[in-house]
Design a protein around this motif. Structure first.
Motif, short mmCIF file in Angstrom:
data_model
loop_
_atom_site.label_atom_id
_atom_site.label_comp_id
_atom_site.label_asym_id
_atom_site.label_seq_id
_atom_site.Cartn_x
_atom_site.Cartn_y
_atom_site.Cartn_z
N UNK A 177 0.85 -1.20 0.00
CA UNK A 177 0.00 0.00 0.00
C UNK A 177 0.88 1.25 0.00
N UNK A 178 2.00 1.16 0.71
CA UNK A 178 2.95 2.28 0.70
C UNK A 178 3.59 2.46 -0.67
N UNK A 179 3.87 1.37 -1.35
CA UNK A 179 4.49 1.48 -2.68
C UNK A 179 3.56 2.21 -3.65
N UNK A 180 2.25 1.97 -3.51
CA UNK A 180 1.28 2.68 -4.36
C UNK A 180 1.40 4.18 -4.16
N UNK A 190 -6.90 -1.11 11.73
CA UNK A 190 -7.53 -1.78 10.58
C UNK A 190 -8.97 -1.34 10.35
N UNK A 191 -9.73 -1.07 11.43
CA UNK A 191 -11.16 -0.81 11.28
C UNK A 191 -11.43 0.51 10.55
N UNK A 236 -15.34 4.98 0.38
CA UNK A 236 -14.82 5.59 -0.85
C UNK A 236 -15.27 4.77 -2.06
N UNK A 237 -15.11 3.45 -1.98
CA UNK A 237 -15.50 2.58 -3.10
C UNK A 237 -17.00 2.69 -3.38
N UNK A 280 -8.21 0.09 -2.53
CA UNK A 280 -8.60 -1.31 -2.71
C UNK A 280 -7.92 -2.21 -1.68
N UNK A 281 -6.66 -1.91 -1.36
CA UNK A 281 -5.91 -2.72 -0.41
C UNK A 281 -6.64 -2.79 0.94
N UNK A 282 -7.08 -1.64 1.43
CA UNK A 282 -7.69 -1.61 2.76
C UNK A 282 -9.15 -2.06 2.76
N UNK A 283 -9.76 -2.08 1.59
CA UNK A 283 -11.14 -2.56 1.50
C UNK A 283 -11.21 -4.07 1.66
#
Ligand SMILES: Cc1ncc(CO)c(N)n1
Length: 223
Positions: A85-88, A138-139, A148-149, A164-167
């Motif tokens: 997620x950081x790389x994104x 995480x929550x 957001x999605x 998307x990663x956190x969803x």
């Protein structure tokens, strides 16, 4: 209603406020200031390192081998999985990730958040107090990503993969954390439940302040 359902209901207005704040609105628009993302990564790299270490303090409070195995997997996820997620975000900034995070520190709001978790880990024998301080991590991200999605088409958004990663990656962890806390909450006192509740809601506020810290590029000393 389970105890953790009550906590999450009470946290909803805080999450709605985070959603409306500049950092998340900048993510949604795909045009957030790259300096805000750089500052976020500098802080979050260190925050996640401490989060992994606090998991190890939790392991010392548990006896069930399967629970311990799960937390070992979570340490691996935080250290080796979440970096994607950081790389994104680093791709969005257009700089090498290692170069971005060099020189990061526990800026005031991150410092307060990290120490809130450590305080509970050292003060209480039962893992539930620390878990309630850690669970908004995480929550809150899961709830923000899902919101957001649900409200936006991120097709051309350069930060879509971060959302998307956190969803998708938080559900099993949330279920496990909720089960631990609910089991303890059922048998403890109302006074202790109030401590659990405050730990959870304070960390939701810490999440809000962490994003604001990044957006404002908060430092310890303004010279
Ligand atoms: C400060 C913070 N909260 C939550 C997450 C999600 O793991 C993160 N990476 N950083």
């Amino acid at each position: 209603m389970m105890f953790t359902d009550e906590l999450q209901r009470e946290a909803a207005p805080i999450i709605d406020a985070i959603y409306e704040d500049d950092f998340i609105q900048g993510i949604i628009k795909g045009n957030i200031d790259k300096e805000a993302i750089r500052h976020y990564l500098k802080a979050d790299h260190l925050y996640l390192n401490e989060f992994a270490k606090i998991y190890s303090l939790l392991i010392a409070k548990l006896n069930n081998k399967e629970d311990i195995r799960f937390l070992l997997d979570q340490i691996d996820f935080v250290i080796n999985g979440e970096v994607s997620a950081h790389y994104t975000m680093a791709d969005y900034v257009g700089e090498d990730y290692e170069a971005i995070i060099a020189g990061g520190e526990w800026y005031p709001s991150s410092d307060h958040y990290i120490k809130h978790m450590y305080y509970n880990a050292y003060k209480y024998d039962d893992a539930s107090y620390t878990i309630c301080a850690m669970a908004p991590c995480p929550y809150v991200y899961q709830q923000l990503a899902l919101k957001i999605q649900a409200n936006h088409d991120l097709t051309d958004n350069p930060l879509k993969e971060w959302v998307d990663f956190y969803a998708v990656n938080m559900s099993e962890l949330m279920n496990r954390l909720n089960n631990w806390v609910n089991r303890f909450a059922e048998t403890t006192t109302e006074e202790n439940r109030d401590i659990l509740r405050r730990n959870f809601l304070e960390s939701c506020i810490h999440e809000k302040r962490f994003f604001d810290m990044a957006y404002r590029q908060e430092e310890w000393f303004y010279v």
